[in-house]
Scaffold this active site. Structure first.
Site, PDB file in Angstrom:
ATOM      1  N   LYS A  80       0.885  -1.217   0.084  1.00 15.34           N
ATOM      2  CA  LYS A  80      -0.181   0.126   0.174  1.00 15.34           C
ATOM      3  C   LYS A  80       0.784   1.265  -0.073  1.00 15.34           C
ATOM      4  CE  LYS A  80      -3.566  -2.576   0.600  1.00 15.34           C
ATOM      5  NZ  LYS A  80      -4.754  -2.803   0.150  1.00 15.34           N
TER       6      LYS A  80
HETATM    7  C1  LIG Z   1      -0.762  -7.816   2.240  1.00 17.58           C
HETATM    8  C2  LIG Z   1      -1.894  -7.823   1.203  1.00 17.58           C
HETATM    9  N1  LIG Z   1      -1.984  -8.643   0.460  1.00 17.58           N
HETATM   10  C3  LIG Z   1      -2.973  -8.519  -0.442  1.00 17.58           C
HETATM   11  C4  LIG Z   1      -4.067  -7.671  -0.415  1.00 17.58           C
HETATM   12  C5  LIG Z   1      -4.960  -7.766  -1.461  1.00 17.58           C
HETATM   13  O1  LIG Z   1      -5.023  -6.489  -2.492  1.00 17.58           O
HETATM   14  P1  LIG Z   1      -6.332  -5.998  -3.012  1.00 17.58           P
HETATM   15  O2  LIG Z   1      -7.183  -5.744  -2.009  1.00 17.58           O
HETATM   16  O3  LIG Z   1      -5.912  -4.831  -4.173  1.00 17.58           O
HETATM   17  O4  LIG Z   1      -6.747  -7.148  -3.857  1.00 17.58           O
HETATM   18  C6  LIG Z   1      -4.199  -6.472   0.523  1.00 17.58           C
HETATM   19  C7  LIG Z   1      -5.292  -5.622   0.754  1.00 17.58           C
HETATM   20  O5  LIG Z   1      -5.375  -4.911   0.084  1.00 17.58           O
HETATM   21  C8  LIG Z   1      -2.924  -6.799   1.569  1.00 17.58           C
HETATM   22  O6  LIG Z   1      -2.979  -5.864   2.617  1.00 17.58           O
HETATM   23  N1  LIG Z   2      -6.764  -5.448   2.046  1.00 17.63           N
HETATM   24  C1  LIG Z   2      -6.746  -3.905   2.063  1.00 17.63           C
HETATM   25  C2  LIG Z   2      -8.352  -3.768   2.271  1.00 17.63           C
HETATM   26  C3  LIG Z   2      -8.682  -2.299   1.840  1.00 17.63           C
HETATM   27  O1  LIG Z   2      -8.223  -2.466   0.439  1.00 17.63           O
HETATM   28  P1  LIG Z   2      -7.987  -0.912  -0.616  1.00 17.63           P
HETATM   29  O2  LIG Z   2      -6.976  -1.394  -1.406  1.00 17.63           O
HETATM   30  O3  LIG Z   2      -9.395  -0.850  -1.271  1.00 17.63           O
HETATM   31  O4  LIG Z   2      -7.770   0.124   0.280  1.00 17.63           O
HETATM   32  C4  LIG Z   2      -6.207  -3.550   3.425  1.00 17.63           C
HETATM   33  O5  LIG Z   2      -5.325  -3.895   3.939  1.00 17.63           O
HETATM   34  O6  LIG Z   2      -6.845  -2.649   4.153  1.00 17.63           O
END
Ligand SMILES: Cc1ncc(COP(=O)(O)O)c(C=O)c1O
Ligand SMILES: N[C@@H](CCOP(=O)(O)O)C(=O)O
Length: 468
Positions: free
Chosen positions: A112
């Protein structure tokens, strides 16, 4: 570049407005009207370039006319200067054909940060130019919250309210949200799961009175700018293993479908991708949908990969829009069915289109633990549970010829208990993050009710009281 809403009923907007709005006013998600396309020579020219330079090339066509080139370059540079690795997102080979793309060298040890560090700067930039203030809300299953708080803490023009499911995030994830001492940071622990948090955030965006009063803005991947910044590392890593001269596949630990949608965007922009593989934990709604053509919600099970404990996968709506020929009415119909009955069926044409680019697989708790242990024993590499799910699923989609890049979405030290239980090794937090584990925590525990959260935000948001 202009952006339209997946539901077709909100105004078409430019980048800055899309950045500030987060969710479109018709409940849809913004998408660019066209995909900029890079030819093979342009993609080949990324080889050997610094991450920040590729980021500029990829992002600039989406913001041109709204953010000056030199301002964009400066924001990108600052965002990635703070990463712990000088290539920003290093690629580590774990078998002859498989690579982990380490996306966790930012300040909160999760992918993120790659997006959030730049998003924070872009938002500040646009708000300052317009002399405005915003109230940021975000829902998190663990990682978005910490990364967003890190990116926005102490920023004069924004207050940030993060909703997380009480007791369902790891202690490191919780502390990344609750130990920030700045007045503009508000960590709200909700008695519910992540889907409840996310529904409340979307509900607040759909309550226009509240939305306008507090100048609401969002940092979840419903915000197009999040996806945009994530496209970059698909190009960087793809080129590192031979694109555009050969195809490459990616396996992505998936929850809200934002990260993998960025891969789809890279594909539309010309990166030769063989397959985008969705890897889920037991909360496998996306894997089931790709198999059956039916998106059907079930309860959420808490797992050792809490950030992926999601059933309502926001960005899947962006893909639906793409495979339905950007037909807003078709998307609205499916989304209405989802909110009324918890499921919808995708027609065969769009489903086939999806399957040409995407594949999927699931990984249960035992397989996650086994993958952590076996990857350590066989390859000497320590995985976090989310990345382990990617590694497990990648095995059954690896054709042995096309390089398979698995997105390493979190550092194992964010989940020390799960990692230690799986393989006996307890990963340590980097030194600079260790004080957080004994720092004072500050959070509000609130019911998972939209009214209560809105009241809390109205009482605390400076955008409501300052008149700016
Ligand atoms: C460590 C981790 N892996 C995978 C994901 C999944 O990613 P996305 O929500 O973009 O599919 C998340 C949350 O978004 C995460 O924090
Ligand atoms: N897995 C995410 C959930 C929120 O997802 P986002 O990518 O839409 O912000 C988290 O870790 O918070």
């Amino acid at each position: 570049m202009k952006y339209f809403s997946t539901r077709g009923e909100a105004p078409v907007l430019g980048f800055s407005e899309v950045l500030l709005q987060g969710l479109a006013r018709d409940g849809g998600l913004y998408l660019p009207e066209t995909w900029p396309v890079f030819d093979a020579d342009k993609i080949a020219s990324f080889a050997g370039m610094a991450y920040a330079d590729v980021a500029f090339e990829v992002i600039q066509p989406f913001v041109v006319g709204e953010i000056e080139d030199d301002e964009l370059r400066a924001m990108i540079q600052e965002s990635y200067d703070g990463f712990r690795h000088n290539t920003v997102t290093p690629l580590v080979q774990i078998t002859p054909n498989r690579f982990i793309l380490e996306l966790f060298h930012g300040p909160t040890l999760a992918f993120k940060d790659v997006a959030m560090q730049l998003l924070g700067r872009m938002m500040d930039h646009v708000l300052t130019k317009r002399g405005l203030r915003a109230t940021i809300v975000g829902a998190t299953s663990g990682d978005t919250g910490g990364a967003a708080i890190e990116a926005f803490r102490g920023r004069e023009r924004t207050d940030i309210f993060i909703l997380f499911p009480d007791g369902r995030v790891s202690p490191v994830q919780r502390r990344q949200m609750t130990t920030a001492s700045e007045d503009n940071v508000h960590a709200l622990a909700l008695t519910g799961n992540f889907d409840d948090c996310q529904s409340i955030v979307k509900g607040m965006f759909n309550n226009f009175g509240f939305r306008d009063r507090v100048a609401l803005s969002g940092v979840n991947s419903i915000n197009w700018a999040r996806i945009l910044t994530q496209i970059v590392y698909y190009f960087v890593s793809g080129v590192a293993v031979g694109a555009p001269h050969r195809k490459v596949s990616f396996t992505v630990p998936t929850g809200n479908f934002g990260d993998i949608f960025a891969g789809y965007a890279a594909m539309q922009m010309g990166l030769p991708i063989e397959k985008l593989v969705v890897a889920t934990n037991v909360n496998d709604i996306l894997a089931r949908t790709l198999e059956t053509g039916r998106y059907e919600m079930r309860g959420v099970t808490a797992t050792s990969a809490p950030s992926m404990d999601i059933q309502i996968s926001s960005n899947f709506e962006r893909l639906l829009s793409e495979v339905c020929g950007r037909d807003g009415e078709a998307v609205r119909r499916m989304m209405n069915q989802l909110s009324q009955s918890g499921s919808f069926t995708i027609e065969s044409g769009p489903m086939e289109a999806m399957r040409t680019s995407f594949a999927a697989g699931r990984c249960d708790e035992a397989e996650t633990a086994d993958t952590i242990a076996s990857t350590l024993n066989e390859n000497g590499y320590l995985l976090d549970p989310h990345t382990a799910i990617g590694v497990h699923v990648a095995k059954s989609h690896d054709d042995g010829k096309t390089p398979m890049i698995i997105l390493g979405t979190a550092h194992p030290a964010k989940f020390p208990d799960a990692v230690e239980a799986a393989c006996g090794v307890r990963p340590e937090l980097p030194l600079e993050l260790q004080p957080m584990m004994t720092a004072e925590e500050r959070q509000e525990v609130l019911p998972a009710e939209q009214d209560a959260i809105e009241r809390h935000i109205e009482q605390h948001a400076r955008a409501v009281h300052s008149g700016v």
